[in-house]
Design an enzyme around this catalytic site. Structure first.
Site, mmCIF file in Angstrom:
data_model
loop_
_atom_site.group_PDB
_atom_site.id
_atom_site.type_symbol
_atom_site.label_atom_id
_atom_site.label_comp_id
_atom_site.label_asym_id
_atom_site.label_seq_id
_atom_site.Cartn_x
_atom_site.Cartn_y
_atom_site.Cartn_z
ATOM 1 N N CYS A 49 -23.378 10.381 39.337
ATOM 2 C CA CYS A 49 -22.933 9.040 38.987
ATOM 3 C C CYS A 49 -22.307 9.047 37.602
ATOM 4 C CB CYS A 49 -24.123 8.092 38.990
ATOM 5 S SG CYS A 49 -25.063 8.180 40.522
ATOM 6 N N CYS A 53 -22.437 22.339 33.927
ATOM 7 C CA CYS A 53 -21.934 22.455 35.302
ATOM 8 C C CYS A 53 -20.466 22.889 35.297
ATOM 9 C CB CYS A 53 -22.086 21.110 36.003
ATOM 10 S SG CYS A 53 -21.294 21.072 37.611
ATOM 11 N N SER A 81 -7.269 16.692 42.045
ATOM 12 C CA SER A 81 -7.887 17.486 40.973
ATOM 13 C C SER A 81 -7.212 18.834 40.760
ATOM 14 C CB SER A 81 -9.369 17.736 41.267
ATOM 15 O OG SER A 81 -9.939 16.671 41.922
ATOM 16 N N ASP A 95 -6.236 24.610 45.643
ATOM 17 C CA ASP A 95 -7.261 23.568 45.784
ATOM 18 C C ASP A 95 -8.353 23.810 44.742
ATOM 19 O OD1 ASP A 95 -8.507 21.325 46.690
ATOM 20 O OD2 ASP A 95 -8.773 22.005 48.752
ATOM 21 N N ASP A 96 -9.102 22.760 44.424
ATOM 22 C CA ASP A 96 -10.137 22.908 43.391
ATOM 23 C C ASP A 96 -11.391 23.583 43.922
ATOM 24 O OD1 ASP A 96 -11.674 20.649 44.603
ATOM 25 O OD2 ASP A 96 -9.961 19.512 43.868
ATOM 26 N N CYS A 147 -26.690 22.525 45.489
ATOM 27 C CA CYS A 147 -26.921 22.187 44.079
ATOM 28 C C CYS A 147 -28.109 21.240 44.004
ATOM 29 C CB CYS A 147 -25.682 21.507 43.503
ATOM 30 S SG CYS A 147 -25.955 20.758 41.877
ATOM 31 N N CYS A 174 -23.366 26.798 34.363
ATOM 32 C CA CYS A 174 -24.126 26.933 35.604
ATOM 33 C C CYS A 174 -23.167 27.311 36.734
ATOM 34 C CB CYS A 174 -24.817 25.610 35.930
ATOM 35 S SG CYS A 174 -25.626 25.620 37.552
ATOM 36 N N CYS A 202 -24.501 27.207 42.452
ATOM 37 C CA CYS A 202 -24.034 26.949 43.822
ATOM 38 C C CYS A 202 -23.190 28.101 44.357
ATOM 39 C CB CYS A 202 -23.251 25.639 43.883
ATOM 40 S SG CYS A 202 -22.015 25.486 42.589
HETATM 41 S S1 SF4 Z 1 -25.167 24.263 41.046
HETATM 42 FE FE1 SF4 Z 1 -22.913 24.088 40.967
HETATM 43 S S2 SF4 Z 1 -22.476 21.906 41.175
HETATM 44 FE FE2 SF4 Z 1 -24.658 22.114 40.656
HETATM 45 S S3 SF4 Z 1 -24.765 21.941 38.409
HETATM 46 FE FE3 SF4 Z 1 -24.602 24.108 38.885
HETATM 47 S S4 SF4 Z 1 -22.377 24.527 38.852
HETATM 48 FE FE4 SF4 Z 1 -22.630 22.300 38.978
#
Ligand code: SF4
Length: 474
Positions: A6, A241, A288, A353-354, A390, A446, A449
């Site tokens: 959000c 992220c 994006s 593509d993103d 995630c 991070c 994912c």
């Molecule tokens: S797991 Fe992927 S989408 Fe989730 S915070 Fe980490 S980098 Fe971002």
């Protein structure tokens, strides 16, 4: 379980100006982070909440600005994945004398519900933000101090948070989780002497406020009539992220000192070095991926064109396919991406593509480009293959829905995904190249994912949480 990504905002005017107009404008600027509901909260009043886009309520703005007049307020735009799009789940939420707005996910809600006690949550009505608020209020009653409350809360939760709070004592708080998964920035609006905190700095641009800095991971800000105060409730290694940089954040925003548009262009240039394809034309998947496609084309001296256009006037055109909760809606949105035959016909097309999440849109896009006459289609993807869910604030609810998760040979992902989406070639980015192009150290980002390494969340092994289908009982 309600999981959200959000947008949050908070504002406090030192000169006692009404901050509601600023809050509304910031929420409009953060609309890309959530489009299902929005709300505002001020001290000593029940929060005001509406379903839909902020601008859909524009005929009520005048009344809201007067009725909720306050020099301290918070706001929220909501994107949910599981919880129903109803006003009960919309934020801000009020518990006792504290209103809360949350960007992030608290994954261990069942555990937290037991700690809070007295909660009768079912999987259908679990709300991570409500639980966090109850826990914080409980801790505040014991500790009488927000920083001490967060020191305890951070150890009790698995997940991510950027919180804004307003209390009935006319104080604003803002806190970012110790890893800094989700963004949060501090700004100042000079004309109204207002400190503003928001998920992204694009909110400050909309009101003419200056970006001061990022809220530090593990930092708590308190803003009241005596001004701004900062305390650190945690000092941990950061895990920003990486997906925000390729997909989620607004191109005008600055995160960790890096402009998102510039970062995306740099990612495109890096991908051109990684996959130097002698194509006839480079086109982006709107919206994006546009800067990355431009960077890719510029690096290789290739023609850049808008080969795909979104029908912005269709019902679904205003939404982004990845954050649509239901599969049929994602299929629907893919129909509204229209190829320009004159750009594509008889050409080797590189389409940038993103990300590829479920692959639904990619299949539709490759099909559309093929029908427009492309003789060869190479898809270049800014974000590495997404193979794991995630639990830190972005909705990848179950492994089985991720197109790249079923490929056993990691080195064969490009080829396997190309076969499924019917592209002639797929080239995924990788974490090292992406981190380098963004300009942040690899170990401060991070990539869970993509890698499946959940140690960022304090977990040694991949947690087994319920998938969306399991939660919904499907
Ligand atoms: S797991 Fe992927 S989408 Fe989730 S915070 Fe980490 S980098 Fe971002």
């Amino acid at each position: 379980m309600v999981r959200e990504n959000c947008g949050v905002v908070a504002a406090f005017s030192l000169s006692n100006e009404n901050v509601i107009p600023l809050i509304i404008d910031c929420l409009r600027a953060l609309q890309h982070r959530g489009q299902e509901a929005w709300g505002i909260a001020i001290p000593n009043k029940t929060p005001y909440k509406e379903l839909g886009l902020v601008t859909e309520s524009s005929n009520k703005f005048k009344e809201i600005i007067e009725k909720y007049r306050s020099n301290a307020a918070i706001g929220h735009v909501r994107y949910s994945t599981i919880g129903k799009s109803n006003l009960d789940n919309a934020q801000p939420l009020k518990v006792s004398d504290l209103c809360i707005a949350h960007n992030g996910t608290i994954a261990n809600v069942e555990e937290l519900a037991n700690m809070v006690g007295g909660c009768t949550f079912t999987p259908q009505n679990m709300n991570d933000t409500l639980l966090a608020a109850k826990k914080i209020v409980k801790l505040l009653n014991e500790k009488n101090d927000m920083n001490n409350a967060l020191k305890i809360l951070k150890n009790d939760i698995i997940g991510s948070f950027s919180f804004t709070f307003v209390t009935d004592e006319n104080k604003i708080f803002a806190a970012r989780d110790p890893k800094g998964f989700r963004p949060l920035v501090l700004g100042y609006h000079k004309e109204t002497e207002t400190f503003v905190v928001a998920s992204e700095s694009c909110a400050f641009l909309s009101i003419g406020a200056q970006l001061i800095r990022d809220v530090k991971p593990g930092e708590l800000l308190k803003i009241d009539e005596s001004g701004l105060d900062s305390q650190q409730f945690a000092n941990e290694k950061h895990a920003h992220c990486a997906f925000e940089y390729t997909y989620f954040a607004h191109p005008t925003s600055i995160m960790e000192g890096i402009n998102i548009y510039i970062a995306r262009k740099s990612i495109g240039r890096a991908l051109a070095k990684k996959f130097p394809i002698k194509a006839d034309v480079v086109i982006p998947v709107p919206d994006s991926a546009r800067p990355a496609a431009l960077g890719y084309a510029q690096e290789l001296g290739l023609e850049f064109e808008e080969g795909l256009l979104k029908d912005r006037y269709s019902k679904k055109g205003k939404l982004r396919s990845f954050i649509e909760p239901y599969q049929k809606d994602r299929e629907e949105i893919a129909r509204w991406i229209i190829p320009i035959k004159e750009v594509i016909n008889n050409k080797h097309v590189v389409v940038v593509d993103d990300s590829i999440v479920r692959g639904t849109s990619s299949i539709a896009i490759i099909n559309a480009i093929r029908h427009a006459g492309a003789k060869r289609i190479s898809m270049i993807v800014s974000y590495p293959a997404i193979r794991f869910p995630c639990y830190a604030g972005i909705d990848f609810p179950s492994r089985e829905e991720l197109i790249a998760s079923n490929v056993e040979d990691i080195n064969g992902i490009d080829k396997a995904v190309a076969e499924v989406i019917k592209a002639d070639f797929v080239g995924y980015n990788d974490p090292d190249t992406l981190a380098n192009a963004i300009g942040l150290p690899r170990d401060e980002l991070c990539f869970t994912c993509s890698t499946g390494d959940y140690t960022n969340l304090g977990l040694i092994e991949r947690p087994i949480f319920k998938s969306r289908r399991e939660v919904k009982g499907e």
